[in-house]
Design a protein around this motif. Structure first.
Motif, PDB file in Angstrom:
ATOM      1  N   ALA A  16       0.777  -1.332  -0.023  1.00 22.82           N
ATOM      2  CA  ALA A  16      -0.074  -0.282   0.059  1.00 22.82           C
ATOM      3  C   ALA A  16       0.872   1.068  -0.025  1.00 22.82           C
ATOM      4  N   LEU A  17       1.842   1.028   0.804  1.00 24.28           N
ATOM      5  CA  LEU A  17       2.717   2.301   0.576  1.00 24.28           C
ATOM      6  C   LEU A  17       3.519   2.610  -0.503  1.00 24.28           C
ATOM      7  N   THR A  18       3.893   1.628  -1.101  1.00 23.79           N
ATOM      8  CA  THR A  18       4.690   1.665  -2.356  1.00 23.79           C
ATOM      9  C   THR A  18       3.633   2.113  -3.551  1.00 23.79           C
ATOM     10  N   VAL A  19       2.274   1.860  -3.707  1.00 20.51           N
ATOM     11  CA  VAL A  19       1.403   2.339  -4.695  1.00 20.51           C
ATOM     12  C   VAL A  19       1.032   3.814  -4.145  1.00 20.51           C
ATOM     13  N   TRP A  20       0.845   4.071  -2.946  1.00 28.18           N
ATOM     14  CA  TRP A  20       0.237   5.524  -2.646  1.00 28.18           C
ATOM     15  C   TRP A  20       1.490   6.296  -2.669  1.00 28.18           C
ATOM     16  N   GLN A  25       4.397  11.039  -5.022  1.00 28.86           N
ATOM     17  CA  GLN A  25       5.563  11.356  -5.612  1.00 28.86           C
ATOM     18  C   GLN A  25       5.490  12.064  -7.024  1.00 28.86           C
ATOM     19  N   HIS A  26       4.591  11.174  -7.833  1.00 30.38           N
ATOM     20  CA  HIS A  26       4.597  11.408  -9.335  1.00 30.38           C
ATOM     21  C   HIS A  26       3.226  12.421  -9.459  1.00 30.38           C
ATOM     22  N   GLY A  27       2.852  12.992  -8.245  1.00 33.54           N
ATOM     23  CA  GLY A  27       1.652  14.169  -8.634  1.00 33.54           C
ATOM     24  C   GLY A  27       0.469  13.785  -8.833  1.00 33.54           C
ATOM     25  N   SER A  28       0.036  12.673  -9.012  1.00 34.28           N
ATOM     26  CA  SER A  28      -1.150  12.278  -9.405  1.00 34.28           C
ATOM     27  C   SER A  28      -2.343  12.093  -8.331  1.00 34.28           C
ATOM     28  N   PRO A  30      -2.848  13.925  -4.107  1.00 35.78           N
ATOM     29  CA  PRO A  30      -2.523  14.756  -3.177  1.00 35.78           C
ATOM     30  C   PRO A  30      -1.897  13.969  -1.773  1.00 35.78           C
ATOM     31  N   LEU A  31      -0.920  14.597  -1.270  1.00 37.28           N
ATOM     32  CA  LEU A  31      -0.366  13.839   0.084  1.00 37.28           C
ATOM     33  C   LEU A  31      -1.601  13.617   0.884  1.00 37.28           C
ATOM     34  N   ALA A  63       1.386  10.292   6.565  1.00 42.97           N
ATOM     35  CA  ALA A  63       2.111  11.328   5.767  1.00 42.97           C
ATOM     36  C   ALA A  63       3.847  11.206   5.729  1.00 42.97           C
ATOM     37  N   GLU A  64       4.243  11.052   7.119  1.00 44.34           N
ATOM     38  CA  GLU A  64       5.600  10.955   6.978  1.00 44.34           C
ATOM     39  C   GLU A  64       6.162   9.888   6.263  1.00 44.34           C
ATOM     40  N   ASP A  65       5.658   8.829   6.326  1.00 46.39           N
ATOM     41  CA  ASP A  65       6.097   7.547   5.582  1.00 46.39           C
ATOM     42  C   ASP A  65       5.840   7.864   4.047  1.00 46.39           C
ATOM     43  N   LEU A  66       4.748   8.467   3.636  1.00 48.46           N
ATOM     44  CA  LEU A  66       4.670   8.915   2.136  1.00 48.46           C
ATOM     45  C   LEU A  66       5.540   9.753   1.912  1.00 48.46           C
TER      46      LEU A  66
END
Length: 148
Positions: A16-20, A25-28, A30-31, A63-66
């Motif tokens: 989940a963390l990888t996908v989100w 990161q690529h802007g698609s 919002p954090l 949010a920190e992890d993302l």
């Protein structure tokens, strides 16, 4: 068309963390939105180590992890220094079995394949069992002869 099973477990946090994280990161995505969704993951809700974490705490952690998702994923998937030290990149995957067999057979090394060493070890073990059975049979026969 794929329909997820509603009773199935959620994806592992690392997935989940990888996908989100990639999407943020690529802007698609919002954090804030990704953090709100990810904060509902069982790892933040139930397995955070904090009893009854608040929604704000969970969103902050998410949010920190993302924000640092690649490093977090690497830390999560890292098997540990001991596991890495144990890998022997110059040897085949069965190196542990091979070392065990060489030690049991009393050999410093051998050109034989590990399969052959295993077969040889098994034959030796079978021969030892047969020897012990014959020895026990001889002892019983001898003992029975003394009682007659």
């Amino acid at each position: 068309m794929y329909h997820p099973n509603p009773s199935s477990d959620p994806p592992a946090l690392i997935e989940a963390l990888t996908v989100w994280g990639w999407a943020v990161q690529h802007g698609s995505i919002p954090l804030d939105y990704a953090a709100a969704v990810l904060a509902e993951h069982a790892c933040y809700v139930e397995h955070s180590g904090v009893p009854d974490p608040t929604e704000f705490e969970r969103r902050t952690w998410a949010a920190e992890d993302l924000a640092d998702w690649e490093n977090v994923v690497v830390r999560m998937s890292w098997p540990g220094d001991d596991a890495v030290d144990e890998e022997r990149w110059d040897q085949p995957g069965d190196w542990r079995m091979r070392e065990y067999l060489l030690r049991r057979l009393g050999l410093p090394d051998s050109h034989e394949t590990t399969d052959r060493l295993l077969l040889r070890h098994c034959h030796e073990q079978i021969a030892e069992c047969e020897r012990q059975m014959a020895e026990q049979h001889d002892t019983r026969t001898h003992d029975e002869g003394n009682h007659s």
